[in-house]
Write a protein that holds these residues in place. Structure first.
Motif, PDB file in Angstrom:
ATOM      1  N   THR A 129       2.406  16.321 -65.530  1.00  0.00           N
ATOM      2  CA  THR A 129       2.532  16.167 -64.276  1.00  0.00           C
ATOM      3  C   THR A 129       1.268  15.177 -64.385  1.00  0.00           C
ATOM      4  OG1 THR A 129       1.315  18.626 -64.186  1.00  0.00           O
ATOM      5  CG2 THR A 129       3.520  18.288 -64.132  1.00  0.00           C
ATOM      6  N   LEU A 130       1.062  14.192 -63.140  1.00  0.00           N
ATOM      7  CA  LEU A 130       0.300  13.227 -63.115  1.00  0.00           C
ATOM      8  C   LEU A 130      -1.362  14.353 -63.410  1.00  0.00           C
ATOM      9  CD1 LEU A 130      -1.169  10.900 -62.566  1.00  0.00           C
ATOM     10  CD2 LEU A 130      -0.173  11.249 -59.900  1.00  0.00           C
ATOM     11  N   THR A 131      -0.964  15.316 -62.129  1.00  0.00           N
ATOM     12  CA  THR A 131      -2.286  16.812 -62.643  1.00  0.00           C
ATOM     13  C   THR A 131      -2.424  16.780 -63.775  1.00  0.00           C
ATOM     14  OG1 THR A 131      -1.163  17.147 -59.869  1.00  0.00           O
ATOM     15  CG2 THR A 131      -3.059  18.765 -61.656  1.00  0.00           C
ATOM     16  N   GLU A 132      -1.913  17.331 -64.918  1.00  0.00           N
ATOM     17  CA  GLU A 132      -2.492  18.205 -65.638  1.00  0.00           C
ATOM     18  C   GLU A 132      -3.226  16.455 -66.583  1.00  0.00           C
ATOM     19  OE1 GLU A 132       0.928  20.391 -67.249  1.00  0.00           O
ATOM     20  OE2 GLU A 132       1.315  18.918 -67.419  1.00  0.00           O
ATOM     21  N   PHE A 133      -2.632  15.015 -66.129  1.00  0.00           N
ATOM     22  CA  PHE A 133      -3.383  14.546 -67.051  1.00  0.00           C
ATOM     23  C   PHE A 133      -4.456  13.658 -66.540  1.00  0.00           C
ATOM     24  CE2 PHE A 133      -4.228   9.658 -67.074  1.00  0.00           C
ATOM     25  CZ  PHE A 133      -4.018   9.007 -68.675  1.00  0.00           C
ATOM     26  N   VAL A 134      -4.665  13.589 -65.538  1.00  0.00           N
ATOM     27  CA  VAL A 134      -5.820  13.666 -64.696  1.00  0.00           C
ATOM     28  C   VAL A 134      -6.920  14.655 -64.710  1.00  0.00           C
ATOM     29  CG1 VAL A 134      -6.953  13.743 -62.124  1.00  0.00           C
ATOM     30  CG2 VAL A 134      -4.998  12.406 -62.773  1.00  0.00           C
ATOM     31  N   GLU A 135      -6.652  15.713 -65.108  1.00  0.00           N
ATOM     32  CA  GLU A 135      -7.451  17.313 -65.264  1.00  0.00           C
ATOM     33  C   GLU A 135      -7.982  17.060 -66.768  1.00  0.00           C
ATOM     34  OE1 GLU A 135      -7.463  21.866 -66.180  1.00  0.00           O
ATOM     35  OE2 GLU A 135      -6.406  21.169 -65.284  1.00  0.00           O
ATOM     36  N   ALA A 136      -6.802  16.458 -68.145  1.00  0.00           N
ATOM     37  CA  ALA A 136      -7.615  16.095 -69.591  1.00  0.00           C
ATOM     38  C   ALA A 136      -8.102  15.126 -69.113  1.00  0.00           C
ATOM     39  CB  ALA A 136      -6.388  16.165 -69.937  1.00  0.00           C
ATOM     40  N   SER A 137      -8.248  13.786 -68.136  1.00  0.00           N
ATOM     41  CA  SER A 137      -8.819  12.940 -68.371  1.00  0.00           C
ATOM     42  C   SER A 137     -10.490  13.393 -68.117  1.00  0.00           C
ATOM     43  CB  SER A 137      -8.655  11.858 -67.400  1.00  0.00           C
ATOM     44  OG  SER A 137      -7.033  11.768 -67.920  1.00  0.00           O
ATOM     45  N   VAL A 138     -10.659  14.024 -66.546  1.00  0.00           N
ATOM     46  CA  VAL A 138     -11.568  14.897 -66.092  1.00  0.00           C
ATOM     47  C   VAL A 138     -12.514  15.513 -67.085  1.00  0.00           C
ATOM     48  CG1 VAL A 138     -12.705  15.432 -64.669  1.00  0.00           C
ATOM     49  CG2 VAL A 138     -11.126  14.589 -63.478  1.00  0.00           C
ATOM     50  N   ARG A 139     -11.540  16.077 -67.951  1.00  0.00           N
ATOM     51  CA  ARG A 139     -12.628  16.683 -68.975  1.00  0.00           C
ATOM     52  C   ARG A 139     -13.049  15.578 -70.227  1.00  0.00           C
ATOM     53  NH1 ARG A 139     -11.935  22.226 -68.038  1.00  0.00           N
ATOM     54  NH2 ARG A 139     -10.399  22.691 -66.997  1.00  0.00           N
ATOM     55  N   ARG A 140     -12.503  15.064 -70.329  1.00  0.00           N
ATOM     56  CA  ARG A 140     -12.526  14.458 -71.802  1.00  0.00           C
ATOM     57  C   ARG A 140     -14.567  13.447 -71.204  1.00  0.00           C
ATOM     58  NH1 ARG A 140      -7.439  14.073 -72.610  1.00  0.00           N
ATOM     59  NH2 ARG A 140      -7.347  11.925 -71.726  1.00  0.00           N
ATOM     60  N   ALA A 141     -14.226  12.767 -69.922  1.00  0.00           N
ATOM     61  CA  ALA A 141     -15.601  12.217 -69.719  1.00  0.00           C
ATOM     62  C   ALA A 141     -16.284  12.841 -69.559  1.00  0.00           C
ATOM     63  CB  ALA A 141     -14.538  11.476 -67.982  1.00  0.00           C
ATOM     64  N   VAL A 142     -16.674  14.260 -68.629  1.00  0.00           N
ATOM     65  CA  VAL A 142     -17.436  15.315 -68.699  1.00  0.00           C
ATOM     66  C   VAL A 142     -18.110  15.396 -69.628  1.00  0.00           C
ATOM     67  CG1 VAL A 142     -17.887  17.508 -67.960  1.00  0.00           C
ATOM     68  CG2 VAL A 142     -16.716  16.251 -66.906  1.00  0.00           C
ATOM     69  N   GLU A 143     -17.090  15.303 -71.188  1.00  0.00           N
ATOM     70  CA  GLU A 143     -18.034  16.184 -72.377  1.00  0.00           C
ATOM     71  C   GLU A 143     -18.373  14.445 -72.900  1.00  0.00           C
ATOM     72  OE1 GLU A 143     -18.703  18.121 -75.726  1.00  0.00           O
ATOM     73  OE2 GLU A 143     -17.922  18.370 -74.073  1.00  0.00           O
ATOM     74  N   PHE A 144     -18.049  13.226 -72.460  1.00  0.00           N
ATOM     75  CA  PHE A 144     -18.155  12.083 -72.724  1.00  0.00           C
ATOM     76  C   PHE A 144     -20.085  12.074 -73.018  1.00  0.00           C
ATOM     77  CE2 PHE A 144     -19.302   7.660 -72.729  1.00  0.00           C
ATOM     78  CZ  PHE A 144     -19.242   7.305 -74.079  1.00  0.00           C
ATOM     79  N   ARG A 145     -19.767  11.851 -71.611  1.00  0.00           N
ATOM     80  CA  ARG A 145     -21.487  12.165 -70.837  1.00  0.00           C
ATOM     81  C   ARG A 145     -22.077  13.304 -71.161  1.00  0.00           C
ATOM     82  NH1 ARG A 145     -20.371   9.901 -65.671  1.00  0.00           N
ATOM     83  NH2 ARG A 145     -19.040   8.161 -65.892  1.00  0.00           N
ATOM     84  N   ARG A 146     -21.708  14.862 -71.417  1.00  0.00           N
ATOM     85  CA  ARG A 146     -22.491  15.562 -72.021  1.00  0.00           C
ATOM     86  C   ARG A 146     -22.866  14.901 -73.436  1.00  0.00           C
ATOM     87  NH1 ARG A 146     -19.313  20.690 -70.261  1.00  0.00           N
ATOM     88  NH2 ARG A 146     -20.138  20.835 -68.101  1.00  0.00           N
ATOM     89  N   VAL A 147     -22.498  14.308 -73.741  1.00  0.00           N
ATOM     90  CA  VAL A 147     -22.456  13.897 -74.920  1.00  0.00           C
ATOM     91  C   VAL A 147     -23.513  12.971 -75.232  1.00  0.00           C
ATOM     92  CG1 VAL A 147     -22.009  12.824 -77.683  1.00  0.00           C
ATOM     93  CG2 VAL A 147     -20.326  14.666 -76.836  1.00  0.00           C
ATOM     94  N   GLN A 148     -23.921  11.918 -74.202  1.00  0.00           N
ATOM     95  CA  GLN A 148     -24.512  10.589 -74.426  1.00  0.00           C
ATOM     96  C   GLN A 148     -25.244  11.040 -73.918  1.00  0.00           C
ATOM     97  OE1 GLN A 148     -21.742   9.149 -71.576  1.00  0.00           O
ATOM     98  NE2 GLN A 148     -21.829   6.649 -72.575  1.00  0.00           N
ATOM     99  N   THR A 149     -25.610  12.266 -72.972  1.00  0.00           N
ATOM    100  CA  THR A 149     -27.340  12.707 -72.529  1.00  0.00           C
ATOM    101  C   THR A 149     -27.264  13.239 -73.924  1.00  0.00           C
ATOM    102  OG1 THR A 149     -25.832  12.796 -70.304  1.00  0.00           O
ATOM    103  CG2 THR A 149     -27.781  13.940 -71.002  1.00  0.00           C
ATOM    104  N   ASP A 150     -27.459  14.511 -74.494  1.00  0.00           N
ATOM    105  CA  ASP A 150     -27.115  14.952 -75.619  1.00  0.00           C
ATOM    106  C   ASP A 150     -27.729  13.573 -76.570  1.00  0.00           C
ATOM    107  OD1 ASP A 150     -27.831  16.873 -77.215  1.00  0.00           O
ATOM    108  OD2 ASP A 150     -26.694  16.835 -79.007  1.00  0.00           O
ATOM    109  N   PHE A 151     -27.497  12.453 -77.168  1.00  0.00           N
ATOM    110  CA  PHE A 151     -27.622  11.629 -78.162  1.00  0.00           C
ATOM    111  C   PHE A 151     -29.296  10.857 -76.998  1.00  0.00           C
ATOM    112  CE2 PHE A 151     -27.926   7.409 -79.480  1.00  0.00           C
ATOM    113  CZ  PHE A 151     -27.716   7.474 -80.962  1.00  0.00           C
ATOM    114  N   ALA A 152     -29.124  10.779 -75.917  1.00  0.00           N
ATOM    115  CA  ALA A 152     -30.691   9.526 -75.646  1.00  0.00           C
ATOM    116  C   ALA A 152     -31.827  10.954 -75.280  1.00  0.00           C
ATOM    117  CB  ALA A 152     -30.004   9.540 -74.068  1.00  0.00           C
ATOM    118  N   GLU A 153     -30.982  12.144 -74.679  1.00  0.00           N
ATOM    119  CA  GLU A 153     -32.711  12.749 -74.779  1.00  0.00           C
ATOM    120  C   GLU A 153     -32.855  13.089 -76.496  1.00  0.00           C
ATOM    121  OE1 GLU A 153     -30.873  16.915 -73.533  1.00  0.00           O
ATOM    122  OE2 GLU A 153     -31.556  15.852 -71.577  1.00  0.00           O
TER     123      GLU A 153
END
Length: 96
Positions: free
Chosen positions: A34-58
């Motif tokens: 479903t579109l909802t599942e796709f959006v949720e999975a995409s948001v989860r990946r984006a959140v994890e990517f941002r966390r990895v970016q922040t950790d790397f920058a720190e």
């Protein structure tokens, strides 16, 4: 973790997109997805990517601060050699 499971779910705000993007989105959905599942999975990946970016920058900031304080650094060749060894080990692991 128990507390989080007991929490009510929240709703992500609706996002208006152009019809072309919506059509592109619909065209890449997997069978039964479903579109909802796709959006949720995409948001989860984006959140994890941002966390990895922040950790790397720190870690970069901490490393630079250590270098500025001590003047000691690791030669680029040594860093690259270690990275190449990690890549080779992972490639070997995945090919087994």
């Amino acid at each position: 973790m128990h507390y989080i499971r007991a929490m009510k779910t929240a709703v992500i705000p609706q996002v208006r997109v152009e019809p072309e993007l919506r059509a592109d989105l619909d065209s890449v959905l997997l069978p039964g997805e479903t579109l909802t599942e796709f959006v949720e999975a995409s948001v989860r990946r984006a959140v994890e990517f941002r966390r990895v970016q922040t950790d790397f920058a720190e870690r970069c900031d901490a490393s630079l601060a250590t270098y500025e304080r001590t003047g000691v650094s690791v030669p680029a060749e040594q860093v690259l050699s270690k990275l190449e060894a990690k890549i080779a080990a992972r490639v070997k692991q995945l090919s087994e």
